[in-house]
Scaffold this motif. Structure first.
Motif, PDB file in Angstrom:
ATOM      1  N   TRP A 276       7.474  -3.801  12.932  1.00 25.57           N
ATOM      2  CA  TRP A 276       6.038  -4.105  13.004  1.00 25.57           C
ATOM      3  C   TRP A 276       5.248  -2.823  13.262  1.00 25.57           C
ATOM      4  O   TRP A 276       4.163  -2.621  12.701  1.00 25.57           O
ATOM      5  N   GLY A 277       5.786  -1.958  14.115  1.00 23.09           N
ATOM      6  CA  GLY A 277       5.115  -0.694  14.397  1.00 23.09           C
ATOM      7  C   GLY A 277       4.997   0.177  13.159  1.00 23.09           C
ATOM      8  O   GLY A 277       3.962   0.818  12.926  1.00 23.09           O
ATOM      9  N   ILE A 278       6.035   0.196  12.335  1.00 24.64           N
ATOM     10  CA  ILE A 278       6.006   0.970  11.086  1.00 24.64           C
ATOM     11  C   ILE A 278       4.931   0.435  10.155  1.00 24.64           C
ATOM     12  O   ILE A 278       4.152   1.193   9.559  1.00 24.64           O
ATOM     13  N   VAL A 279       4.856  -0.896  10.037  1.00 26.58           N
ATOM     14  CA  VAL A 279       3.863  -1.520   9.162  1.00 26.58           C
ATOM     15  C   VAL A 279       2.447  -1.183   9.631  1.00 26.58           C
ATOM     16  O   VAL A 279       1.575  -0.822   8.831  1.00 26.58           O
ATOM     17  N   LYS A 280       2.197  -1.281  10.934  1.00 23.95           N
ATOM     18  CA  LYS A 280       0.851  -1.018  11.459  1.00 23.95           C
ATOM     19  C   LYS A 280       0.461   0.444  11.308  1.00 23.95           C
ATOM     20  O   LYS A 280      -0.704   0.756  11.055  1.00 23.95           O
ATOM     21  N   ARG A 281       1.428   1.345  11.432  1.00 20.81           N
ATOM     22  CA  ARG A 281       1.115   2.761  11.221  1.00 20.81           C
ATOM     23  C   ARG A 281       0.790   3.044   9.759  1.00 20.81           C
ATOM     24  O   ARG A 281      -0.100   3.836   9.453  1.00 20.81           O
ATOM     25  N   LYS A 282       1.505   2.393   8.862  1.00 25.93           N
ATOM     26  CA  LYS A 282       1.218   2.574   7.437  1.00 25.93           C
ATOM     27  C   LYS A 282      -0.153   2.013   7.066  1.00 25.93           C
ATOM     28  O   LYS A 282      -0.791   2.475   6.116  1.00 25.93           O
ATOM     29  N   MET A 283      -0.606   1.014   7.815  1.00 29.69           N
ATOM     30  CA  MET A 283      -1.902   0.388   7.538  1.00 29.69           C
ATOM     31  C   MET A 283      -3.058   1.095   8.236  1.00 29.69           C
ATOM     32  O   MET A 283      -4.197   0.644   8.167  1.00 29.69           O
TER      33      MET A 283
END
Length: 334
Positions: A276-283
Motif C-alpha cells: 500500500w505504501g508503494i502504491v501511495k508513493r507512486k500516486m
C-alpha cells in the motif's frame, strides 16, 4: 588542504575503544564514520598527551550526564525546554551550548515513526507468534495470501511534491496544490502473494461480516484462482471484527480455506502494508478531482505492481519475524 571536521564525543570514544582493541586506522575510520586523517590526529594527540587548545569547557562530565538523563526522560521536548530544565539543575550554559552538547552525544532531531500502540499482553502475543513461526522458510510463506484494507484520499496532505515557479506565480492555478476540508476518500481491499497481486475491491460502506463475506466470495476466491490455481494456500487477515466474526469463520470452514492465526496490532508483519505504501508513493504526483478519478488512479497504479516486488516482500517474512523476536514483541522497522 582543508581542515578536518571536529570529532564528536561518540566518535572519540569509538576511536579510543577500537584502537585499544588493536584495529587498524582504516577500520576505525569506517566504524567511527570519519576520515582516516581524523583518526590518526586523535590517536597521536592522545598518545602525546596533548590537550585541545581553546576555551575551557563550561560543563563537567556530571553536567553532561544530567543533560543526557533529561533527554532520555522525555525525548519529545524541544531544545528550549531541555535547556531550561538543564539550567534549572544548576548548569550555567547557553541554549547553543545545550544544542551542541546534545549533538556531541550523537542525538539528532528526527520525525518520529508512527507505530501502533501495543500493551504488554499484545507484545507477549506478538513475541509468542514470532517464536512459533521463526523456523518457517520463505518458500513456506509463499503459500500464504496476505490481505488488508487501506484508505486512499484525494488530498495526500504534506506528501505532495514541491513546485517550481517564478516570482509572482504563487497564485497561478498550475502552481497550486488543492486542499479541501473534507476530502473524498475510498476504502480498498486487496490481496497479494509471492506470485503477484489479485483484483481490488472498492468498499462502499462500513464493512460488516456480511459485506466481508461478499468480498471473499467475489474477490478473494478469484484472486486465489489467479495466484495459486489448484494449489493449496493459507489465507491471512487481521483481527478486524468483520474478519473474526463467527459467520466469517463458518464461511471459511464451508469453503475449506485455512486461515493463518494472526496477532493483534501487527501491521509490521504484513507485507501488503508495504505494498500500500508503494502504491501511495507512486500516486504522489497524481491529482484526481473526484472519487471516480481516484479509483481509476488506484487501479492503474495497482496494475503496475510486479510479481518481483511481491516476491521480495514475501521473502522478507523470516527477517520480520527475527526482528520481532529481537525487539521482544515491540514494533519493528517494518
Amino acid at each position: 588542504m582543508g581542515k578536518t571536521a571536529a570529532l564528536t564525543v561518540v566518535q572519540k570514544t569509538t576511536i579510543d575503544t577500537l584502537h585499544k582493541e588493536g584495529k587498524t586506522q582504516k577500520v576505525i575510520a569506517k566504524e567511527a564514520g570519519c576520515s582516516q586523517r581524523s583518526v590518526s590526529k586523535h590517536i597521536n594527540r592522545e598518545a602525546k598527551g596533548r590537550k585541545r587548545c581553546g576555551r575551557k569547557k563550561c560543563t563537567s562530565n556530571r553536567d553532561n550526564r544530567t543533560l543526557e538523563r533529561i533527554v532520555k526522560q522525555n525525548p519529545f521536548k524541544n531544545v528550549g525546554e531541555i535547556h531550561k530544565e538543564w539550567t534549572a539543575a544548576g548548569v550555567s550554559a547557553s541554549r547553543t551550548t545545550t544544542h551542541r552538547h546534545m549533538q556531541d552525544m550523537g542525538l539528532s532531531c528526527r520525525i518520529p515513526c508512527v507505530k501502533p500502540l501495543l500493551n504488554n499482553r499484545q507484545r507477549q502475543k506478538h513475541l509468542a507468534w514470532a517464536k512459533d513461526k521463526k523456523d518457517q522458510t520463505a518458500a513456506e510463506w509463499s503459500k500464504v495470501m496476505c490481505s488488508d484494507e487501506s484508505k486512499f484520499c484525494i488530498s495526500f496532505g504534506n506528501q505532495g511534491p514541491r513546485v517550481w515557479r517564478k516570482r509572482g506565480e504563487a497564485q497561478n492555478p498550475c502552481c497550486l496544490r488543492s486542499s479541501v476540508k473534507f476530502p473524498q476518500s475510498v476504502m480498498v481491499w486487496g490481496a497479494m502473494s509471492s506470485a503477484g497481486v489479485g483484483p481490488l475491491c472498492f468498499l462502499r460502506s462500513k464493512v460488516n461480516a456480511s459485506i466481508y463475506q461478499d468480498v471473499l466470495e467475489h474477490f478473494m476466491l478469484p484472486a486465489a484462482d489467479q495466484l495459486y490455481g489448484d494449489a493449496d494456500f493459507i489465507f491471512q487477515q487481521d483481527l478486524a471484527p468483520a474478519h473474526s466474526a463467527k459467520a466469517t469463520s463458518t464461511w471459511f470452514k464451508d469453503h475449506g480455506i485455512p486461515v493463518l492465526n494472526w496477532p493483534a496490532n501487527s501491521p509490521d508483519l504484513n507485507p501488503i502494508e508495504n505494498l500500500w505504501g508503494i502504491v501511495k508513493r507512486k500516486m504522489r504526483y497524481a491529482r484526481p478531482n473526484n472519487a471516480e478519478e481516484l479509483k481509476a488512479t488506484i487501479r492503474a497504479t495497482w496494475a503496475l505492481i510486479t510479481p518481483e516486488q511481491c516476491h521480495r516482500l514475501i521473502d522478507s517474512m523470516p527477517r520480520r519475524i527475527a526482528a520481532v523476536i529481537q525487539a521482544k514483541g515491540a514494533p519493528t522497522k517494518y
